[in-house]
Design a protein around this motif. Sequence first.
Motif, PDB file in Angstrom:
ATOM      1  N   GLN A 160     -11.764  37.762 -12.690  1.00  0.00           N
ATOM      2  CA  GLN A 160     -13.168  37.446 -12.962  1.00  0.00           C
ATOM      3  C   GLN A 160     -13.991  37.425 -11.678  1.00  0.00           C
ATOM      4  N   ALA A 180      -8.930  33.776 -20.238  1.00  0.00           N
ATOM      5  CA  ALA A 180      -8.595  32.460 -19.695  1.00  0.00           C
ATOM      6  C   ALA A 180      -8.681  31.391 -20.781  1.00  0.00           C
ATOM      7  N   ALA A 181      -9.716  31.469 -21.632  1.00  0.00           N
ATOM      8  CA  ALA A 181      -9.852  30.500 -22.725  1.00  0.00           C
ATOM      9  C   ALA A 181      -8.726  30.657 -23.744  1.00  0.00           C
ATOM     10  N   SER A 186      -6.755  35.590 -14.446  1.00  0.00           N
ATOM     11  CA  SER A 186      -7.983  36.052 -15.094  1.00  0.00           C
ATOM     12  C   SER A 186      -9.199  35.268 -14.620  1.00  0.00           C
ATOM     13  N   GLU A 187      -9.014  33.974 -14.375  1.00  0.00           N
ATOM     14  CA  GLU A 187     -10.159  33.116 -14.043  1.00  0.00           C
ATOM     15  C   GLU A 187     -10.467  33.113 -12.549  1.00  0.00           C
ATOM     16  N   LYS A 188      -9.448  33.098 -11.704  1.00  0.00           N
ATOM     17  CA  LYS A 188      -9.659  32.944 -10.269  1.00  0.00           C
ATOM     18  C   LYS A 188      -9.564  34.250  -9.491  1.00  0.00           C
ATOM     19  N   ARG A 210      -3.898  32.510 -17.060  1.00  0.00           N
ATOM     20  CA  ARG A 210      -5.155  31.769 -16.944  1.00  0.00           C
ATOM     21  C   ARG A 210      -5.712  31.847 -15.529  1.00  0.00           C
ATOM     22  N   ASP A 211      -4.861  31.631 -14.535  1.00  0.00           N
ATOM     23  CA  ASP A 211      -5.335  31.609 -13.154  1.00  0.00           C
ATOM     24  C   ASP A 211      -5.722  33.000 -12.664  1.00  0.00           C
ATOM     25  N   ASN A 230     -12.320  38.691 -19.172  1.00  0.00           N
ATOM     26  CA  ASN A 230     -11.434  37.815 -18.415  1.00  0.00           C
ATOM     27  C   ASN A 230     -11.739  36.344 -18.674  1.00  0.00           C
ATOM     28  N   ILE A 231     -12.995  35.987 -18.857  1.00  0.00           N
ATOM     29  CA  ILE A 231     -13.320  34.613 -19.264  1.00  0.00           C
ATOM     30  C   ILE A 231     -12.701  34.306 -20.628  1.00  0.00           C
ATOM     31  N   TRP A 232     -12.800  35.269 -21.520  1.00  0.00           N
ATOM     32  CA  TRP A 232     -12.220  35.134 -22.861  1.00  0.00           C
ATOM     33  C   TRP A 232     -10.703  34.984 -22.778  1.00  0.00           C
ATOM     34  N   ARG A 260      -5.500  29.165 -22.358  1.00  0.00           N
ATOM     35  CA  ARG A 260      -5.507  27.696 -22.478  1.00  0.00           C
ATOM     36  C   ARG A 260      -5.201  27.265 -23.908  1.00  0.00           C
TER      37      ARG A 260
END
Length: 741
Positions: free
Chosen positions: A476, A527-528, A471-473, A468-469, A523-525, A531
């Motif tokens: 992305q 991270a979701a 891909s998101e931080k 998650r981190d 990458n947003i996908w 979660r």
Amino acid sequence: MTPQQQRRQAWIQHLLQSGLSMPDAQSAVNRYAEEHMGLPELAEEPGGFERLATLHLPNPSRLLPFSCCPDKDLVVVVSRLGIKDRLSLWKLQGTKKWDVEVDQGLPGSEEVVGLAWSPDGQSIIVAHHPPRLSMHSIQTGRAEPSMTISIPSSHDLRLTNIWWIKDPLDTLEEETEFPDLLSRKGFVPGSAHSKLMRLPLLDSFHDDNHSLSTTDLFGVQAGEPRSSGSVSRLSEVIESWPSLPSDLATASLAPVPRIGEKESRPGEELDENENLSSGSLVVISDNLGNLRFYLDGTYRLADVPLGLGTQVISLVKERQKASFIVNTSKTPPSPITNSPIVWPLVPFSLKLPLAENRTQRRVAQASSSTRELVSYLKRVTVEMRRAWYGDTGDGPRSIGPKWITSLEEVQRRHGYGRPSAVFDLTVLLATGRASVPLQDFLSTGEKMSDRGLLKWESTITDALRKLRDLSEKCAQMACQRIHLLLEEVKGWSLLPQYYGAYEFRTEDIELALDHAAKCIHVNIWLAAAAREELSRFREFMTWLRMEAGRANMSPNEASTTGISPKHDPLQTNEYIMSGLVSSQLDRWFTGEPARYSLSEMAGVFPKAFDKVLDTALKTATSRTEVSWDQVIPRPDLSQFDRCMEPLVEQLASCCQKIFTAAAGAAGRMADVRVPESLRTIWGSGSNSQGLIREKSSWGDEVCAHPSRPCSAPNTISKGCIVRHVAAYVPAVGTLQSNLSA
């Protein structure tokens, strides 16, 4: 008589003994003293050299023309061991600082053909055969990733000479009416780089190319020589990408931590340090008559052919301009008689007008920052795969299937011909009754102990959080910065009057932008999805702990002790069916890259975005529009591929193609000629590769080049060459030398 006068008289007497007349000797001493602010001490033996140091070398060694550092008491020695060369750095006092291997492990012979020192004296660039370049730090000898040189298939290419020209190109800022208080590192306010400089730095990773040694760990020099690490681990696309020296802060990246380096103070990476190599040029010649130019030592600026068989003997550059005088020679035919071989010393005038343009530096900086970000994105993608699958496939992803396999083994021991662990788990979740094999498995075994469950939970939780981190931080954010740089390059493609020479194609840039946008969306996908997977896994572990505790109770305790469920049965069942054996996260690491468009993704939803807004507005303003029995179907996204690694490779290939074509602009605009102001004089000798001596004069007042357009009549700017004389050193017994003026 003062010491300076005594030194002057000693030099005059020495020159008189060499055959000069008194006026010529006095004139030579005066010129030398004026140019060098004084005279050196005369050697004890006239015509010789004073011995400063003695180096005892264990192997056959040799010195190259630029082995001695121009501003430090250091010398690089090339030694031969078998069919391989190695480099060693020595102090003139006789102390060896390091000794490194520079070969690539090829089966044939490898050798060093030349080297040059950087303007700041902190690194050296080495030319090798087979043809390649490597950059080495003088602190450790460690090599940066090698630069590749394209090799023609029909010729045997061999590098011959290398120069690192310290006179910088004109890198001053454009004069404006008002001072730019918002500019940082010379970037135009509002440009992509000015925005990147104000964004938070992305987290970095340990450098995989930096191998640990005893010096890194304990500060002790090992007995065996240190390997230079010249074998690059970068991909072919990244390795052949034209780039300036690495500047992570400019690309909005945090510096790479390395073991053994002291921690920097907060914000130190943003300090503007003076870069003495900025604007410098590395020039390389080969036996096929080509000159290769590298801006700041690494950015491949231009390839200029001078003609097959042309050998570059010497090269001189005008100060702060990309104009050169190149003295060349061609290998003469074999003589028919016993008369000396005759060959010409041919001077060329070579100009790279685009290298003096400020747009060249901007394009090079955009290429370098995009390369750093794409390389960072590739490392993040590899790190995500490693976090999920592990290095050898035994990562967190394999824990669930191994647990299911262990349960099915218990079922086989109880006589199940076709074991189905998922079925028994589903029955237990729905009815609260476990089968005999499942009851046995839950109550015994190391995998169901408190320690085993805790390890399972912590491993999967850490992996999903890391996915998650990252891909998101990281991924992305890197894609967004790449998209920002490509948007600026797209704007350049629409300004042919300024950037037409770089051959930016708008359709290629739009394709790269599309890949960058898909990377952002994927990458947003991810991270979701991470979660969602983590939420389901927590519910599953809560239920599993409850059932394991119930299985370890006696029948009386189970009937009298009430255990209230704390899990969500729907989320738990979802994880059993689609997370325990096969995970939805696998689609981001296997399969095909994303080929969908965002409009296609929007088409899977029941209504368009504007209709959804209208429905929400009506529902918010009228109570009669509220419908509690409305069922909203979940969109099916299984048809869309989303594998990240090939998508990142496509993005890297598109960007590398764009910037590689742009890097050749200076070569396409090169002006090579033999001007009338330069004369070619034929001479005789036995070797066209002999030593050459040259002298250049830079004028400041009167223009000595009538063919050169000047800014004003009979004037030239400071740094223009007004006279250049080159001569071969005559061989022993030869009375004639070859001159080019």
